[in-house]
Every structure is written in C-alpha cells, then in structure tokens.
Design a protein around this motif. Structure first.
Motif, PDB file in Angstrom:
ATOM      1  N   LEU A 136       0.900  -0.942  -0.136  1.00  0.00           N
ATOM      2  CA  LEU A 136      -0.133   0.024   0.221  1.00  0.00           C
ATOM      3  C   LEU A 136       1.169   1.746  -0.032  1.00  0.00           C
ATOM      4  O   LEU A 136       2.158   1.439   0.294  1.00  0.00           O
ATOM      5  N   ASN A 171      -7.173   6.102   5.911  1.00  0.00           N
ATOM      6  CA  ASN A 171      -7.411   4.241   5.056  1.00  0.00           C
ATOM      7  C   ASN A 171      -8.411   3.638   6.140  1.00  0.00           C
ATOM      8  O   ASN A 171      -7.422   3.504   7.063  1.00  0.00           O
ATOM      9  N   TRP A 194      -5.830  -5.236   1.571  1.00  0.00           N
ATOM     10  CA  TRP A 194      -4.514  -5.021   0.756  1.00  0.00           C
ATOM     11  C   TRP A 194      -4.331  -6.675   0.159  1.00  0.00           C
ATOM     12  O   TRP A 194      -3.117  -6.546  -0.634  1.00  0.00           O
TER      13      TRP A 194
END
Length: 278
Positions: free
Chosen positions: A235, A245, A276
């Motif tokens: 990320l 986030n 992710w």
C-alpha cells in the motif's frame, strides 16, 4: 540562522529512485521482493510495517550496508539522480550525500557528545566546517549543547537519539535515513524528536526517509508513505490519505470504523484478513 541558510543552499534537486529491487541474504534467503519507491527532493517519506517486513533491509540496500550482513541486491536498480548506487560501499554512499542513522543508537560511548559530533563532521570536506556545523546541530538540539562534555555512554535514550541524528547531520546529508528513531522512547520524547525532524526538513529542505513502526507519529510527519509486508510494498499514498484509510486505522492505528480502539484479539484477527492482501 545564517548556519541554517547556508545549508539550504546545498539542497539537492535529485530524486532517489528504488526500482524493483530484490535482496538475498547468504545467497539463499529472499528478503525483498520487487521493492519500488521514490524519495522526492525535500520530502519526508515513511516506510511502515511490522517487524520482519523488510523495512531496515530496504534502507541498508540504499546505504550500502548489506555486504556487512552477507546480503546483496540481486535484481533492480537504486538510482540517485543519474548515479547508480548498487554495489557502492557505505563510505561512497555517504560521500554522495545519503546518510543512514542505524537502529539502536550506536555511539562511540567512551567519547563525549561533542567528540561524537566531531567524528561525524570529518566526513564533510575533511572537517573544515566543524565549528559552524556544531552550532548548526546545537541550533536544532539545544540539549546536546548543554551535554557537550558528557561521555555519551551516560546519555538517556532520548539524548542518545538526538546525538545520532545530530552526528548524521554533521555529514551534510541530502537524504537523511532514519531507522526506528522512536524505538524505546516515551511518547513525549517521540513527539519532540519528530518535531525536530520536521523542523530540519522545513528549514533546510533536507529529504528524509524514515522507517517506523509507530505509524501514527510517522504519518503525521511524512508527506508520503509506503506500507510493507513480507518484503513487498502492499500500500502507498500521501500520508494524509493513508491516515484516513480504514485498513491503516484498524491494523496500524488500532481504531475501528467508529473511532474506538480495537482490542488485541480483534487486531490479530484483522491481521489475518487485511484487505490489501486479499
């Protein structure tokens, strides 16, 4: 303040580019798997992630310290402006303006605070500007001026961290690389040291690449951040964006979507399901 202004004249316009590098230890253990990142001139970049993610190895790949640990960059490139850093010695990398502060506050413990700083100053033009550079460091770390004659082995953790950063500054880095500067320090000391790092960046335009597990402090300081897991970047984005986030909030800041703090069991469960990596 004239000392600070004179350093700013040396501010680089070069970008550090790490492109798809892999690092292997002992010719067998693959630690970094295709890491790509950039440090733009005058920016603060943060590398976040848990223990074993490969953050420190990334710094060592840049600074040339891998060889001392039987590691090597086996793929990819590390470019500083138009110069390739792959394979250079740590001494050559420092002379090119990239200086790493190693985790653990390694000092010459039998030397005084000022003697430690003077050692760092010998790297820059043979130490011809040591007096001015000492004043420059004391400008940012007035506590070190008060302790200049103290043997560094008797410093506290916070004082030692200030000293290793100050010693690195004596070499006039264009990129200052910091490995876990908050490690083992009380929250108030962490805040003070991070504020000084931000001040150095603003006043001198010095680029900073900082490895941290303290995600909250790092994201407040940085312009841009990368998150590492198992030798990969999973990320990245502007630090302000990452602070909002939900993945970062839950796993690294320990907050749920309602803003409450998650307990340890919830965080462990979250680690297993990070979106992710899905």
């Amino acid at each position: 303040m004239t000392v600070v202004a004179s350093q700013k004249e040396l501010t680089t316009t070069r970008t550090l580019s790490v492109s798809n590098i892999e690092v292997v230890y002992n010719s067998v253990i693959l630690v970094l798997r295709g890491i790509t990142l950039a440090v733009q001139p005058g920016k603060i970049i943060s590398l976040l992630g848990p223990n074993g993610a490969g953050k420190s190895t990334t710094l060592k790949a840049i600074s040339g310290l891998l060889k001392a640990e039987l590691g090597e960059v086996t793929r990819g490139q590390i470019i500083w402006g138009d110069a390739r850093l792959n394979g250079l010695s740590p001494e050559d990398v420092v002379r090119m303006g990239l200086v790493q502060v190693i985790e653990g506050r390694l000092l010459f413990r039998h030397l005084t605070v000022e003697e430690n700083l003077r050692v760092g100053g010998m790297v820059y033009q043979g130490g011809r500007h040591i007096h001015a550079d000492l004043e420059r460091v004391y400008h940012y770390f007035p506590q070190l001026a008060k302790l200049s004659r103290r043997v560094s082995g008797y410093l506290s953790g916070g004082e030692g961290q200030m000293l290793v950063i100050g010693r690195a500054m004596m070499a006039h880095p264009q990129i200052l690389m910091l490995d876990e500067p908050s490690l083992g320090l009380a929250p108030l000391l962490v805040r003070e040291i991070f504020e000084i790092i931000g001040q150095i960046n603003r006043q001198e335009g010095m680029s900073v690449l900082i490895v941290e597990q303290n995600a909250r402090a790092a994201l407040e300081l940085a312009d841009f951040a990368y998150v590492m897991e198992n030798g990969r970047i999973v990320l990245d984005g502007p630090a302000k964006q990452l602070r909002e986030n939900e993945d970062i909030k839950e796993f690294y800041l320990g907050l749920n979507q309602a803003g409450g703090r998650k307990n340890y069991r919830e965080v462990k469960h979250y680690k297993r399901r990070k979106r992710w990596l899905g």
